[in-house]
Write an enzyme that holds these catalytic residues in place. Structure first.
Site, PDB file in Angstrom:
ATOM      1  N   GLN A   9      14.197 -26.634  27.701  1.00 59.97           N
ATOM      2  CA  GLN A   9      15.607 -26.977  27.848  1.00 59.97           C
ATOM      3  C   GLN A   9      15.969 -27.201  29.308  1.00 59.97           C
ATOM      4  OE1 GLN A   9      17.473 -24.583  24.867  1.00 59.97           O
ATOM      5  NE2 GLN A   9      19.506 -25.173  25.531  1.00 59.97           N
ATOM      6  N   SER A  92       8.953 -22.540  26.695  1.00 59.40           N
ATOM      7  CA  SER A  92       9.948 -22.079  25.720  1.00 59.40           C
ATOM      8  C   SER A  92       9.963 -23.008  24.510  1.00 59.40           C
ATOM      9  CB  SER A  92      11.319 -21.944  26.386  1.00 59.40           C
ATOM     10  OG  SER A  92      12.220 -21.249  25.555  1.00 59.40           O
ATOM     11  N   LEU A  93      11.053 -23.770  24.282  1.00 59.28           N
ATOM     12  CA  LEU A  93      11.071 -24.654  23.112  1.00 59.28           C
ATOM     13  C   LEU A  93       9.913 -25.642  23.157  1.00 59.28           C
ATOM     14  CD1 LEU A  93      12.088 -27.915  22.917  1.00 59.28           C
ATOM     15  CD2 LEU A  93      13.975 -26.935  24.202  1.00 59.28           C
ATOM     16  N   ARG A 117      16.504 -22.390  15.485  1.00 52.74           N
ATOM     17  CA  ARG A 117      16.287 -21.583  16.691  1.00 52.74           C
ATOM     18  C   ARG A 117      17.464 -21.714  17.643  1.00 52.74           C
ATOM     19  NH1 ARG A 117      13.618 -22.313  21.830  1.00 52.74           N
ATOM     20  NH2 ARG A 117      12.232 -20.598  22.404  1.00 52.74           N
ATOM     21  N   HIS A 201      15.436 -15.201  26.182  1.00 52.03           N
ATOM     22  CA  HIS A 201      14.203 -14.484  26.522  1.00 52.03           C
ATOM     23  C   HIS A 201      14.446 -13.088  27.091  1.00 52.03           C
ATOM     24  CE1 HIS A 201      11.845 -17.942  25.466  1.00 52.03           C
ATOM     25  NE2 HIS A 201      12.604 -18.699  26.217  1.00 52.03           N
ATOM     26  N   GLN A 250       8.377 -14.787  21.010  1.00 53.71           N
ATOM     27  CA  GLN A 250       8.795 -15.628  22.141  1.00 53.71           C
ATOM     28  C   GLN A 250      10.303 -15.586  22.379  1.00 53.71           C
ATOM     29  OE1 GLN A 250       9.858 -19.585  21.936  1.00 53.71           O
ATOM     30  NE2 GLN A 250       8.074 -20.386  23.008  1.00 53.71           N
TER      31      GLN A 250
END
Length: 312
Positions: A9, A92-93, A117, A201, A250
C-alpha cells in the site's frame, strides 16, 4: 538468481496498469476478472477515479494486486514466466500478489481476500484511535527501544522493518506520537506520522487477523510454483498449508522486509524485479544491499525491455 517482488500500500496511482491493459489483452483480462470477482468496476476507479477513494484500504489492496498481476500476464505474453524467478516476495499486501503470481491462490480468490482484508483492517480500530509513524535514521533495535519506552501501557510496536534507516511503528495514536518525540530525542534524522487510516501490523489488528482466518479457511491455497519469502518469517516457504497460517499472522506481525531481502541475497539472488506500481521497493532494496540490481517493471516498455534481456 532473480527475485520478483510486489509492492504494498502507498504505491497506488490513478491510471496504473492502463497502458498495460491497452497493450496486452492478457493484462486487460486481469482487471476484468478482478472486476467480476468483486462485483464492481474497480478498474474504472483505478484508471479514472478519485485518488482518495482509490487510497481507501479496501480499494487500494485489490487494485495494487491487479496491477501487479497485469504486469505478470504481460511478461508471460512476452515469454517470461514466474519460474524465471528463484523467489517471490511482497511487502504486506504484496505478499498476496506474490502468492497469486506463483499460482498458490487464484486471481479471483486473491481479489476477494484482499477486499476482505482491507475492510477487516479498516474496521479493526476506530478511526483516530491508532496511528503509524516512520522513524528514519535509527535501526530496528533502537526503534524497538523507542516503541517500548513510548508504549506506557498502550500499544506501540515496530511494524515495518523496511530498510537499515527506515522502521515504521504502529499502535495507539498517543503512544505513536510519543514515539515520534522520543525518536527525535534519540537522534532520528526524521520521525513523522504517516497518512494511514489504521495502525497496521500491530496487536491492535487482532480482530482483523480473526476475520482473515475465517476468510482464508474458505480458500484453496496450493504449493507455490516458486518459494515465497514470507513477511513474518523473512525466509522462504513453499508449503501451501503453512502459507495459510502465515497470512493470518501477517496481519498483526511485523513486515520483516529488510531481513527478507537479506535472506534472498544470501541465497544467491543478484537481480530484483519490482512487479507492479511504483519504485518504492527498489529504493528499499538498494538501501539494504547496494550490490543488488533493481528493475521496476510496470509499463509496456519495461516489460518489453525485461523480456528481451531475460530471453537472450
Amino acid at each position: 538468481m532473480r527475485a520478483f517482488v510486489f509492492p504494498g500500500q502507498g504505491a497506488q496511482t490513478i491510471g496504473m496498469g492502463k497502458a498495460l491493459a491497452d497493450a496486452y489483452p492478457a493484462a486487460k483480462a486481469v482487471f476484468e476478472e478482478v472486476n467480476e470477482s468483486l462485483g464492481e468496476d474497480l478498474s474504472g476507479l483505478i484508471w479514472g477515479g478519485d485518488i482518495e477513494e482509490l487510497t481507501l484500504t479496501a480499494n487500494a489492496q485489490p487494485a495494487l494486486m491487479a496491477t501487479s498481476m497485469a504486469v505478470m500476464r504481460a511478461l508471460e505474453a512476452e515469454g517470461v514466466t514466474i519460474e524465471a524467478a528463484s523467489f517471490v516476495a511482497g511487502h504486506s499486501l504484496g505478499e498476496y500478489s506474490a502468492l497469486a503470481a506463483a499460482g498458490a491462490i487464484t486471481l479471483a480468490d486473491t481479489a476477494r481476500l484482499l477486499r476482505a482484508r482491507g475492510l477487516a483492517m479498516q474496521d479493526a480500530v476506530p478511526v483516530g484511535v491508532g496511528a503509524m509513524a516512520a522513524i528514519l535514521g535509527l535501526d530496528l533495535a533502537a526503534v524497538k527501544q523507542v516503541a517500548a519506552e513510548a508504549a506506557q501501557a498502550e500499544v506501540c510496536q515496530a511494524a515495518n522493518d523496511n530498510d537499515p534507516a527506515q522502521v515504521v511503528v504502529s499502535g495507539h495514536k498517543a503512544a505513536v506520537e510519543r514515539a515520534v518525540e522520543i525518536a527525535k530525542a534519540k537522534g532520528a534524522k526524521r520521525a513523522l506520522l504517516l497518512p494511514v487510516s489504521a495502525p497496521f501490523h500491530c496487536s491492535l489488528m487482532q480482530p482483523a487477523a480473526d476475520a482473515m482466518a475465517r476468510a482464508l479457511a474458505d480458500v484453496k491455497i496450493t504449493d507455490p510454483k516458486v518459494p515465497v519469502v514470507a513477511n513474518v518469517l523473512a525466509q522462504a516457504e513453499a508449503d501451501g498449508a503453512q502459507i495459510r497460517g502465515l497470512l493470518e499472522q501477517q496481519i498483526t506481525g511485523a513486515v520483516r522486509w529488510r531481513e527478507s531481502v537479506m535472506y534472498m541475497a544470501a541465497q544467491g539472488v543478484t537481480d530484483v524485479y519490482e512487479i507492479g506500481a511504483g519504485k518504492a521497493l527498489s529504493g528499499m532494496v538498494k538501501r539494504i544491499d547496494r550490490g543488488l540490481t533493481t528493475t521496476a517493471v510496470g509499463t509496456p516498455e519495461s516489460v518489453v525491455a525485461v523480456a528481451a534481456a531475460m530471453n537472450k
